[in-house]
Design an enzyme around this catalytic site. Structure first.
Site, PDB file in Angstrom:
ATOM      1  N   TRP A 156      77.790  -0.358  89.887  1.00  0.00           N
ATOM      2  CA  TRP A 156      78.760  -1.444  90.025  1.00  0.00           C
ATOM      3  C   TRP A 156      79.359  -1.870  88.692  1.00  0.00           C
ATOM      4  O   TRP A 156      80.359  -2.557  88.660  1.00  0.00           O
ATOM      5  CB  TRP A 156      78.119  -2.664  90.706  1.00  0.00           C
ATOM      6  CG  TRP A 156      76.838  -3.107  90.052  1.00  0.00           C
ATOM      7  CD1 TRP A 156      75.567  -2.804  90.472  1.00  0.00           C
ATOM      8  CD2 TRP A 156      76.678  -3.880  88.854  1.00  0.00           C
ATOM      9  NE1 TRP A 156      74.633  -3.334  89.606  1.00  0.00           N
ATOM     10  CE2 TRP A 156      75.295  -4.004  88.607  1.00  0.00           C
ATOM     11  CE3 TRP A 156      77.576  -4.475  87.963  1.00  0.00           C
ATOM     12  CZ2 TRP A 156      74.782  -4.699  87.512  1.00  0.00           C
ATOM     13  CZ3 TRP A 156      77.067  -5.172  86.859  1.00  0.00           C
ATOM     14  CH2 TRP A 156      75.684  -5.274  86.651  1.00  0.00           C
ATOM     15  N   ASN A 157      78.733  -1.493  87.567  1.00  0.00           N
ATOM     16  CA  ASN A 157      79.233  -2.049  86.292  1.00  0.00           C
ATOM     17  C   ASN A 157      80.532  -1.399  85.829  1.00  0.00           C
ATOM     18  O   ASN A 157      81.317  -2.009  85.115  1.00  0.00           O
ATOM     19  CB  ASN A 157      78.153  -2.027  85.195  1.00  0.00           C
ATOM     20  CG  ASN A 157      77.699  -0.643  84.836  1.00  0.00           C
ATOM     21  OD1 ASN A 157      77.925   0.320  85.574  1.00  0.00           O
ATOM     22  ND2 ASN A 157      77.030  -0.501  83.712  1.00  0.00           N
ATOM     23  N   LYS A 180      78.879   8.107  96.711  1.00  0.00           N
ATOM     24  CA  LYS A 180      78.372   6.849  97.274  1.00  0.00           C
ATOM     25  C   LYS A 180      78.556   5.773  96.214  1.00  0.00           C
ATOM     26  O   LYS A 180      77.798   5.702  95.245  1.00  0.00           O
ATOM     27  CB  LYS A 180      76.890   6.946  97.652  1.00  0.00           C
ATOM     28  CG  LYS A 180      76.448   5.711  98.425  1.00  0.00           C
ATOM     29  CD  LYS A 180      75.018   5.322  98.209  1.00  0.00           C
ATOM     30  CE  LYS A 180      74.733   4.528  96.983  1.00  0.00           C
ATOM     31  NZ  LYS A 180      75.361   3.193  96.853  1.00  0.00           N
ATOM     32  N   PRO A 181      79.585   4.934  96.375  1.00  0.00           N
ATOM     33  CA  PRO A 181      79.792   3.877  95.383  1.00  0.00           C
ATOM     34  C   PRO A 181      78.792   2.746  95.600  1.00  0.00           C
ATOM     35  O   PRO A 181      78.215   2.610  96.680  1.00  0.00           O
ATOM     36  CB  PRO A 181      81.219   3.402  95.657  1.00  0.00           C
ATOM     37  CG  PRO A 181      81.469   3.717  97.093  1.00  0.00           C
ATOM     38  CD  PRO A 181      80.591   4.891  97.453  1.00  0.00           C
ATOM     39  N   ALA A 182      78.609   1.924  94.573  1.00  0.00           N
ATOM     40  CA  ALA A 182      77.701   0.781  94.690  1.00  0.00           C
ATOM     41  C   ALA A 182      78.200  -0.166  95.775  1.00  0.00           C
ATOM     42  O   ALA A 182      79.408  -0.356  95.946  1.00  0.00           O
ATOM     43  CB  ALA A 182      77.647   0.055  93.357  1.00  0.00           C
ATOM     44  N   GLY A 234      72.635   4.781  86.842  1.00  0.00           N
ATOM     45  CA  GLY A 234      71.975   3.565  87.322  1.00  0.00           C
ATOM     46  C   GLY A 234      70.657   3.386  86.611  1.00  0.00           C
ATOM     47  O   GLY A 234      70.451   3.901  85.501  1.00  0.00           O
ATOM     48  N   GLU A 256      72.204   9.461  84.233  1.00  0.00           N
ATOM     49  CA  GLU A 256      72.585   8.579  83.130  1.00  0.00           C
ATOM     50  C   GLU A 256      71.933   7.244  83.457  1.00  0.00           C
ATOM     51  O   GLU A 256      72.393   6.514  84.330  1.00  0.00           O
ATOM     52  CB  GLU A 256      74.107   8.502  83.059  1.00  0.00           C
ATOM     53  CG  GLU A 256      74.601   8.023  81.722  1.00  0.00           C
ATOM     54  CD  GLU A 256      75.014   6.579  81.753  1.00  0.00           C
ATOM     55  OE1 GLU A 256      74.158   5.732  81.420  1.00  0.00           O
ATOM     56  OE2 GLU A 256      76.170   6.305  82.122  1.00  0.00           O
ATOM     57  N   LEU A 257      70.815   6.960  82.780  1.00  0.00           N
ATOM     58  CA  LEU A 257      69.941   5.858  83.212  1.00  0.00           C
ATOM     59  C   LEU A 257      69.966   4.704  82.218  1.00  0.00           C
ATOM     60  O   LEU A 257      70.896   4.552  81.455  1.00  0.00           O
ATOM     61  CB  LEU A 257      68.533   6.416  83.437  1.00  0.00           C
ATOM     62  CG  LEU A 257      68.487   7.647  84.375  1.00  0.00           C
ATOM     63  CD1 LEU A 257      67.084   8.216  84.477  1.00  0.00           C
ATOM     64  CD2 LEU A 257      69.031   7.294  85.756  1.00  0.00           C
ATOM     65  N   CYS A 290      75.164   0.049  80.126  1.00  0.00           N
ATOM     66  CA  CYS A 290      73.942   0.762  79.715  1.00  0.00           C
ATOM     67  C   CYS A 290      73.855   0.929  78.207  1.00  0.00           C
ATOM     68  O   CYS A 290      72.767   1.071  77.662  1.00  0.00           O
ATOM     69  CB  CYS A 290      73.888   2.149  80.340  1.00  0.00           C
ATOM     70  SG  CYS A 290      74.046   2.108  82.113  1.00  0.00           S
ATOM     71  N   GLU A 389      65.646  -3.775  79.539  1.00  0.00           N
ATOM     72  CA  GLU A 389      67.105  -3.702  79.410  1.00  0.00           C
ATOM     73  C   GLU A 389      67.660  -5.057  79.845  1.00  0.00           C
ATOM     74  O   GLU A 389      67.527  -5.442  81.011  1.00  0.00           O
ATOM     75  CB  GLU A 389      67.639  -2.575  80.297  1.00  0.00           C
ATOM     76  CG  GLU A 389      69.098  -2.296  80.066  1.00  0.00           C
ATOM     77  CD  GLU A 389      69.604  -1.090  80.850  1.00  0.00           C
ATOM     78  OE1 GLU A 389      69.014  -0.750  81.900  1.00  0.00           O
ATOM     79  OE2 GLU A 389      70.600  -0.497  80.419  1.00  0.00           O
TER      80      GLU A 389
HETATM   81  C1  SIN Z   1      77.581   2.814  81.213  1.00  0.00           C
HETATM   82  O1  SIN Z   1      77.275   1.644  81.227  1.00  0.00           O
HETATM   83  O2  SIN Z   1      76.778   3.643  81.591  1.00  0.00           O
HETATM   84  C2  SIN Z   1      78.927   3.316  80.801  1.00  0.00           C
HETATM   85  C3  SIN Z   1      79.421   2.833  79.525  1.00  0.00           C
HETATM   86  C4  SIN Z   1      80.566   3.649  78.969  1.00  0.00           C
HETATM   87  O3  SIN Z   1      80.955   4.675  79.504  1.00  0.00           O
HETATM   88  O4  SIN Z   1      81.071   3.250  77.940  1.00  0.00           O
END
Ligand code: SIN
Length: 485
Positions: A156-157, A180-182, A234, A256-257, A290, A389
């Site tokens: 969702w971010n 599958k989107p958030a 996620g 990508e965690l 992230c 995090e």
């Molecule tokens: C993310 O939060 O995983 C993506 C951040 C980005 O692509 O800059």
């Protein structure tokens, strides 16, 4: 919702080129995190619709993968152009469902589209290889082939860019996709479906299964034998579950965690430049990224100056409605997100942290998801936020004395996504860059994201790379042909 193109707002799943209701007719609600307004009721799909989408993607694979690379490239290029043509509408949808300020949302749409542009080009550059054989009666040739149907589970971010970053290389390689989107942000994904169809993408090439039951749909996507690759962005916790499920059919996996980014300010750093980088890397998307800085480390000689300037720059930011001009930071995405930030703050304060600015919800209103930038001095590695995090606008600053000490602290985490540091000693810069256990290291800058560079982590932040010349490899299989003469 006021849009120049009202049809960009879709509420049904996108399967085989059509917007369709869930088989049961069930829907789930999508709300604006700023004022909790109901934005849409979206099709709540389940196992059956996911399996249908996979079947259509498999049928479409034969067509799409049969196209010349140049033809796929042209369709992707058109998709990219359409995203830019409709950037205002796409950004408006994004701000409304996710909360980030409109200018930041526009930035995300352009960033997202840049992956489509990039991979439209890369589609034409999937090169093979010839290898000198060890005997004179053989020839060795390496070709690369699309893996097949791919699944993308997106967060969702970044409701737009995390989709295009996965889907564009997949489509460029000749794969077809089920997304599958958030559940918090499905509308941006569906708008991309409208534009994909308009760009000339054949039915079934791109499918979007909306659902409020992530577990069920995720299970189908990660265990179905037709799906050959799964890409997920996620949490590390969910990534581990998906990886385990994907092992049942030995799928290719990219993850990508979570991250726990350190931001180190050495004593010879340009402090004003470091503050600029700190603001960019900490408060993007209200800290819900992230790669947002999680732990600031300032050398003892510059600690007070750094904290003072960071406090001033943070306090100057405006928190509010993402649609209003002048808003720097929008609401956090949901109540649980704010609660988790409050817990971390409570813990840090109880262990000696000093709040320099911020520290509680905007106007102390219990029902708001607005949380102001919060600077904490006197942070230590004993605090929960050192290991967790944060995913919110808290900037905690620790003090260090030596390079050895700070590297040890920076690497003292199972995560390894992004790291930042500021300094001017070139020998130290190389040493530190090589010693940090992270997939991405930013040196004297707070922004690293671009379609041209490989995005991804090490350790429990995952594996696989998105963007750059490496991104398309995740969607290709290598085949070795051995010719006997
Ligand atoms: C993310 O939060 O995983 C993506 C951040 C980005 O692509 O800059």
């Amino acid at each position: 919702m006021q849009l120049n193109r009202p049809d960009l707002l879709q509420t049904n799943a996108f399967i085989n080129g059509q917007f369709v209701k869930a088989n049961s007719g069930a829907t789930f609600e999508v709300h604006n995190p700023f004022d909790h307004e109901l934005l849409a009721e979206v099709a709540d799909c389940g196992k059956a619709e996911t399996e249908e989408a996979i079947q259509h993607a498999q049928d479409a694979f034969k067509i799409w993968n049969g196209y010349r690379a140049a033809k796929r490239s042209r369709i992707l290029r058109r998709w990219y152009e359409l995203q830019l043509e409709h950037v205002d509408d796409l950004a408006r949808i994004l701000t409304l469902e996710q909360g980030k300020p409109f200018t930041e949302a526009k930035g995300e749409i352009k960033y997202g589209a840049s992956f489509v542009e990039w991979f439209a080009e890369e589609a034409k550059r999937v090169y093979g290889d010839t290898i000198p054989a060890q005997t004179t009666d053989k020839r060795i040739v390496v070709i690369k082939q699309a893996v097949g149907v791919c699944a993308a589970i997106t967060p969702w971010n970044f409701p737009n860019a995390m989709i295009t970053r996965k889907v564009a290389p997949a489509l460029a390689a000749g794969c077809t996709v089920v997304i599958k989107p958030a559940e918090l942000t499905p509308l941006s994904a569906l708008a991309l479906g409208v534009l994909a169809r308009e760009a000339g993408m054949p039915d079934g090439v791109l499918n979007i299964v909306t659902t409020n039951d992530a577990e069920t749909v995720g299970k189908v996507l990660t265990t179905h034998p037709t799906v050959k690759k799964i890409s997920f962005t996620g949490s590390t916790e969910v990534g581990k579950i998906l990886m385990k499920q994907a092992s049942s059919t030995v799928k290719k996996v990219s993850l990508e965690l979570g991250g726990n980014a350190p931001f180190i300010v050495f004593k010879d750093a340009d402090i004003d430049a470091a503050i600029e980088g700190a603001i960019a890397s900490k408060y993007r998307n209200a800290g819900q990224t992230c790669i947002c800085t999680n732990r600031f480390f300032a050398h003892a000689d510059v600690y007070d100056e750094f904290v003072k300037k960071l406090t001033k720059a943070s306090a100057d930011l405006t928190v509010g409605n993402g649609l209003e001009k002048g808003t720097d930071i929008g609401p956090m995405v949901e109540e649980d997100a704010v609660k988790s930030v409050e817990e971390l703050l409570k813990d840090a304060k109880s262990k000696g942290a000093t709040v320099k600015t911020g520290g509680s919800r905007a106007n102390d209103a219990a029902d708001t998801l607005l949380f102001p930038p919060t600077v904490l001095a006197d942070a230590t590695s004993e605090m929960d936020l050192f290991r967790t995090e944060i995913f919110g606008p808290i900037a905690a600053v620790l003090k260090f004395e030596s390079e050895e000490e700070v590297i040890k602290m920076a690497n003292d985490t199972p995560y390894g996504l992004a790291a930042y540091f500021y300094g001017n000693d070139y020998a130290q810069i190389w040493r530190v860059a090589e010693t940090l256990e992270y997939g991405m290291v930013a040196i004297n800058t707070g922004s690293i994201s671009t379609a041209a560079a490989p995005f991804g982590g090490v350790k429990e932040s995952g594996f696989g790379r998105e963007g750059s010349k490496y991104g398309i490899e995740e969607y290709l299989n290598i085949k070795y042909l051995c010719w006997g003469l």
